[in-house]
Scaffold this motif. Sequence first.
Motif, mmCIF file in Angstrom:
data_model
loop_
_atom_site.group_PDB
_atom_site.id
_atom_site.type_symbol
_atom_site.label_atom_id
_atom_site.label_comp_id
_atom_site.label_asym_id
_atom_site.label_seq_id
_atom_site.Cartn_x
_atom_site.Cartn_y
_atom_site.Cartn_z
ATOM 1 N N ALA A 109 0.834 -1.209 0.000
ATOM 2 C CA ALA A 109 0.000 0.000 0.000
ATOM 3 C C ALA A 109 0.868 1.257 0.000
ATOM 4 O O ALA A 109 0.581 2.225 -0.712
ATOM 5 C CB ALA A 109 -0.931 0.001 1.206
ATOM 6 N N ALA A 110 1.948 1.246 0.780
ATOM 7 C CA ALA A 110 2.848 2.397 0.824
ATOM 8 C C ALA A 110 3.541 2.598 -0.524
ATOM 9 O O ALA A 110 3.693 3.735 -0.988
ATOM 10 C CB ALA A 110 3.883 2.218 1.929
ATOM 11 N N GLY B 206 1.596 10.261 -3.712
ATOM 12 C CA GLY B 206 1.463 10.559 -2.294
ATOM 13 C C GLY B 206 2.786 10.317 -1.588
ATOM 14 O O GLY B 206 3.805 10.022 -2.198
ATOM 15 N N THR B 207 2.773 10.488 -0.321
ATOM 16 C CA THR B 207 3.988 10.208 0.434
ATOM 17 C C THR B 207 3.842 8.879 1.136
ATOM 18 O O THR B 207 2.770 8.533 1.620
ATOM 19 C CB THR B 207 4.266 11.295 1.501
ATOM 20 O OG1 THR B 207 3.142 11.353 2.368
ATOM 21 C CG2 THR B 207 4.498 12.633 0.855
ATOM 22 N N ALA B 208 4.894 8.121 1.167
ATOM 23 C CA ALA B 208 4.886 6.827 1.846
ATOM 24 C C ALA B 208 5.531 6.977 3.207
ATOM 25 O O ALA B 208 6.599 7.542 3.340
ATOM 26 C CB ALA B 208 5.652 5.808 1.015
ATOM 27 N N ARG B 209 4.846 6.509 4.216
ATOM 28 C CA ARG B 209 5.395 6.549 5.569
ATOM 29 C C ARG B 209 5.264 5.219 6.198
ATOM 30 O O ARG B 209 4.425 4.503 6.137
ATOM 31 C CB ARG B 209 4.687 7.588 6.405
ATOM 32 C CG ARG B 209 5.041 8.974 5.872
ATOM 33 C CD ARG B 209 4.883 9.982 6.899
ATOM 34 N NE ARG B 209 6.137 9.874 7.637
ATOM 35 C CZ ARG B 209 6.382 10.479 8.744
ATOM 36 N NH1 ARG B 209 5.500 11.212 9.304
ATOM 37 N NH2 ARG B 209 7.513 10.370 9.360
ATOM 38 N N ARG C 240 2.340 1.677 -3.472
ATOM 39 C CA ARG C 240 1.319 2.143 -4.406
ATOM 40 C C ARG C 240 1.045 3.635 -4.174
ATOM 41 O O ARG C 240 0.952 4.411 -5.124
ATOM 42 C CB ARG C 240 0.032 1.323 -4.236
ATOM 43 C CG ARG C 240 -1.047 1.705 -5.218
ATOM 44 C CD ARG C 240 -2.275 0.791 -5.156
ATOM 45 N NE ARG C 240 -2.743 0.512 -3.801
ATOM 46 C CZ ARG C 240 -2.588 -0.661 -3.164
ATOM 47 N NH1 ARG C 240 -1.962 -1.651 -3.772
ATOM 48 N NH2 ARG C 240 -3.037 -0.829 -1.946
ATOM 49 N N GLN C 241 0.963 4.046 -2.925
ATOM 50 C CA GLN C 241 0.706 5.438 -2.609
ATOM 51 C C GLN C 241 1.855 6.327 -3.091
ATOM 52 O O GLN C 241 1.633 7.396 -3.659
ATOM 53 C CB GLN C 241 0.500 5.629 -1.107
ATOM 54 C CG GLN C 241 0.119 7.033 -0.706
ATOM 55 C CD GLN C 241 -0.127 7.143 0.794
ATOM 56 O OE1 GLN C 241 0.146 6.208 1.543
ATOM 57 N NE2 GLN C 241 -0.633 8.266 1.217
ATOM 58 N N ALA C 242 3.085 5.889 -2.902
ATOM 59 C CA ALA C 242 4.250 6.649 -3.355
ATOM 60 C C ALA C 242 4.270 6.762 -4.871
ATOM 61 O O ALA C 242 4.590 7.806 -5.437
ATOM 62 C CB ALA C 242 5.534 6.011 -2.840
ATOM 63 N N ARG C 243 3.901 5.675 -5.544
ATOM 64 C CA ARG C 243 3.902 5.682 -7.020
ATOM 65 C C ARG C 243 2.825 6.625 -7.556
ATOM 66 O O ARG C 243 3.001 7.243 -8.598
ATOM 67 C CB ARG C 243 3.680 4.248 -7.521
ATOM 68 C CG ARG C 243 3.774 4.125 -9.010
ATOM 69 C CD ARG C 243 3.663 2.685 -9.493
ATOM 70 N NE ARG C 243 2.416 2.075 -9.061
ATOM 71 C CZ ARG C 243 2.326 1.003 -8.270
ATOM 72 N NH1 ARG C 243 3.411 0.419 -7.826
ATOM 73 N NH2 ARG C 243 1.151 0.502 -7.927
ATOM 74 N N GLU C 244 1.724 6.732 -6.835
ATOM 75 C CA GLU C 244 0.617 7.580 -7.292
ATOM 76 C C GLU C 244 0.803 9.052 -6.897
ATOM 77 O O GLU C 244 -0.072 9.864 -7.127
ATOM 78 C CB GLU C 244 -0.695 7.035 -6.739
ATOM 79 C CG GLU C 244 -1.060 5.695 -7.337
ATOM 80 C CD GLU C 244 -2.261 5.058 -6.656
ATOM 81 O OE1 GLU C 244 -2.745 5.603 -5.627
ATOM 82 O OE2 GLU C 244 -2.691 4.003 -7.144
#
Length: 73
Positions: free
Chosen positions: A61-62, A70-73, A64-68
């Motif tokens: 999920a992190a 968003g920031t990954a945490r 995928r979020q970074a690729r889209e």
Amino acid sequence: MGDDTNTPGSTRICARCDRSTDEPHAVTVEGASGPGWVGYLCPACHSRRSATLADPLAVAAAMRQAREGGTAR
């Protein structure tokens, strides 16, 4: 021909602490330059490993979020 990992009395060397154990836990050890291999951990090292493993779904999920964007945490 079978694997004797769970056979009582089978002794293995722990891949983490190098101590022998009569209660081995089979794990996959990742190879840096090739395929991984099956290694064994003693009960103490296995419990520490299990407690520190990342949740694969949270990691995906992190990523995928970074690729889209968003920031990954």
